[in-house]
Design a protein around this motif. Structure first.
Motif, PDB file in Angstrom:
ATOM      1  N   ILE B  89      23.461  -2.218  23.783  1.00  0.00           N
ATOM      2  CA  ILE B  89      22.200  -3.186  24.066  1.00  0.00           C
ATOM      3  C   ILE B  89      22.136  -3.578  25.569  1.00  0.00           C
ATOM      4  N   LYS B  90      23.233  -3.889  26.016  1.00  0.00           N
ATOM      5  CA  LYS B  90      23.385  -4.014  27.505  1.00  0.00           C
ATOM      6  C   LYS B  90      22.805  -2.660  28.580  1.00  0.00           C
ATOM      7  N   ILE B  91      23.275  -1.472  27.754  1.00  0.00           N
ATOM      8  CA  ILE B  91      22.995  -0.360  28.489  1.00  0.00           C
ATOM      9  C   ILE B  91      21.481  -0.142  28.264  1.00  0.00           C
ATOM     10  N   LEU B  92      20.956  -0.522  27.222  1.00  0.00           N
ATOM     11  CA  LEU B  92      19.505  -0.299  26.842  1.00  0.00           C
ATOM     12  C   LEU B  92      18.578  -1.069  27.893  1.00  0.00           C
ATOM     13  N   ALA B  93      19.196  -2.369  27.833  1.00  0.00           N
ATOM     14  CA  ALA B  93      18.225  -3.378  28.664  1.00  0.00           C
ATOM     15  C   ALA B  93      18.126  -2.913  30.090  1.00  0.00           C
ATOM     16  N   ILE B 107      14.281 -14.244  32.164  1.00  0.00           N
ATOM     17  CA  ILE B 107      15.221 -13.661  31.283  1.00  0.00           C
ATOM     18  C   ILE B 107      16.174 -13.053  32.431  1.00  0.00           C
ATOM     19  N   PRO B 108      17.672 -13.525  32.400  1.00  0.00           N
ATOM     20  CA  PRO B 108      18.434 -13.020  32.899  1.00  0.00           C
ATOM     21  C   PRO B 108      18.676 -11.373  33.020  1.00  0.00           C
ATOM     22  N   ASP B 109      18.861 -10.515  33.888  1.00  0.00           N
ATOM     23  CA  ASP B 109      19.238  -9.086  33.356  1.00  0.00           C
ATOM     24  C   ASP B 109      20.230  -8.920  32.366  1.00  0.00           C
ATOM     25  N   ASP B 110      20.001  -7.917  31.990  1.00  0.00           N
ATOM     26  CA  ASP B 110      20.709  -7.009  30.741  1.00  0.00           C
ATOM     27  C   ASP B 110      21.111  -8.422  29.657  1.00  0.00           C
ATOM     28  N   HIS B 111      20.198  -9.176  29.450  1.00  0.00           N
ATOM     29  CA  HIS B 111      20.470 -10.232  28.244  1.00  0.00           C
ATOM     30  C   HIS B 111      20.141  -9.455  26.850  1.00  0.00           C
ATOM     31  N   PRO B 112      20.858  -9.689  25.824  1.00  0.00           N
ATOM     32  CA  PRO B 112      20.754  -9.149  24.573  1.00  0.00           C
ATOM     33  C   PRO B 112      18.986  -9.260  24.181  1.00  0.00           C
ATOM     34  N   ALA B 113      18.190 -10.338  24.559  1.00  0.00           N
ATOM     35  CA  ALA B 113      16.934 -10.320  24.251  1.00  0.00           C
ATOM     36  C   ALA B 113      15.998  -9.270  24.778  1.00  0.00           C
ATOM     37  N   VAL B 114      16.468  -8.841  25.738  1.00  0.00           N
ATOM     38  CA  VAL B 114      15.779  -7.608  26.279  1.00  0.00           C
ATOM     39  C   VAL B 114      15.987  -6.446  25.254  1.00  0.00           C
TER      40      VAL B 114
END
Lengths: 179, 225
Positions: B89-93, B107-114
């Motif tokens: 998910i981080k890679i995707l974000a 939203i912080p970078d590479d947060h799972p929400a993204v």
């Protein structure tokens, strides 16, 4: 057009198997305890389902009452003078009003309109474009905020409805242009 | 806002139903409708009765929908947990950072929400509604974790929701299927018009959301809160 459709059909078919494959393969590669983690995540599914019940009951009850009372017809009458202004056939107006309220309700109206006026008539074309161009905003607001127990949705619904209105008006315009 | 709309819908339904019943009573429509069937059923022959039955029926439907979601929810939340744990998910974000940074500045970078939001939007575009809702709810849960006021929607949640409700769908499968079943000469004729309409809706929605957020932030800064 046909090839594009074919590509899209295959893409939709393969998307989910591909995602499952990619998630599991990468998880296995990274030595994640996949089965245990899956179960851990899946456990939440039940909680979410139960959590949205009160929100969904509140929303669906209000919409069902509104539909049964003939409220859609009432609003259609109120907005009728506007339809001429944007070249919208008066028959399509109930569809535009129903769309953000209820998915099944708008399928009903769309099917009815296409049966009466013909699938490939302007009315049929316009109502099915409307169906394909937006989501059921009321349902999404209830379910999405309900899932995280948010009661105050602030300006979400008015802006969602504004976006719907913009999309539906564009559908009228484009359909008149393309037809 | 929702409070007023909800109240309005129910009040209008009840008053309108009662009003048309009274009107029908004096114009004797009800009597003839009932007489033609030979007996009077107040639940079916009055508007107010229909509204009441609709309310009770809808309450049951709501629970059915929620229960029906549980299985699919569990499946996707399980898969998402694996993807989160492995760092997928981080890679995707990270891949979509240039766009999401602008839409969701808090939203912080590479947060799972993204990652969850991207998955949801992609599922919507492909018309995979079974996957879209669970992924969307997962995104909402992640957004809730960074929401300071737990009972009030955050700006980012509303931005996400508006993008979601004006969803651009490349394959409006339901509409195409119904058109085909009714014998349309060209069922997928609606694809391009629908994409254009949805794009306009998304642009208008996001612009409105960003404008509101801009003015709210300015007011907050001015009052020093």
């Amino acid at each position: 057009m046909e090839t594009i459709k074919l590509i899209i059909d295959w893409l939709s078919l393969l998307a989910i198997p591909f995602i499952i494959f990619a998630f599991l393969a990468y998880g296995g590669f990274k030595k994640v305890r996949v089965y245990e983690k899956f179960v851990e995540g899946a456990k939440e599914g039940f909680e979410v389902g139960v959590r949205i019940i009160p929100y969904l009951v509140a929303m669906l009850v209000a919409i069902a009452m509104f539909r049964a009372s003939g409220g859609i017809a009432l609003i259609s009458k109120l907005f009728a003078p506007l339809t001429n202004l944007i070249n919208m056939p008066a028959e399509v107006l109930p569809m535009a009003i129903m769309r953000p309220l209820s998915g099944s309700g708008s399928i009903g109206i769309m099917t009815e309109l296409m049966k009466t006026h013909g699938v490939d008539s302007l009315i049929g074309f316009m109502s099915s474009t409307m169906f394909g161009s937006t989501e059921t905003t009321f349902y999404v607001v209830a379910v999405y905020f309900g899932a995280v127990n948010i009661r105050n949705s602030r300006y979400a619904l008015p802006v969602g409805l504004l976006a719907d209105a913009a999309g539906l008006t564009t559908a009228v315009f484009i359909c008149n242009l393309f037809y | 806002m929702l409070n007023y709309i909800w109240l309005g819908m129910i009040m209008i339904s009840l008053l309108f139903a009662a009003g048309s019943d009274i009107y029908d009573h004096f114009s004797e429509k009800q009597v003839t409708a009932a007489e033609s069937r030979g007996q009077v059923n107040l639940n079916k022959d009055t508007k107010i009765g229909q509204v009441t039955s609709a309310a009770i029926e809808a309450a049951g439907t709501a629970v059915q929908i929620a229960i029906g979601l549980i299985g699919v929810m569990a499946l996707w939340l399980g898969l998402m947990k694996i993807a989160e744990e492995s760092g997928f998910i981080k890679i995707l974000a990270r891949a979509v950072k240039p766009v999401t940074r602008r839409l969701f500045p808090k939203i912080p970078d590479d947060h799972p929400a993204v990652g969850a939001m991207i998955m949801n939007i992609a599922a919507n575009m492909l018309g995979l509604s079974n996957a879209a809702t669970p992924l969307g709810l997962k995104a909402m849960e992640e957004l809730q974790k960074i929401n300071p006021e737990k009972e009030t929607a955050s700006d980012d949640m509303i931005t996400f929701l508006v993008i979601n409700t004006s969803a651009i769908t490349i394959v409006p499968a339901t509409a195409i299927a119904i058109r085909a079943s009714l014998g349309s000469a060209n069922p997928q004729q609606i694809v391009v018009p629908a994409i254009i309409s949805a794009t306009v809706a998304t642009i208008v929605g996001v612009t409105a959301v960003k404008t509101i957020q801009h003015f709210m932030n300015r007011r907050k800064a001015a009052t020093g809160r």
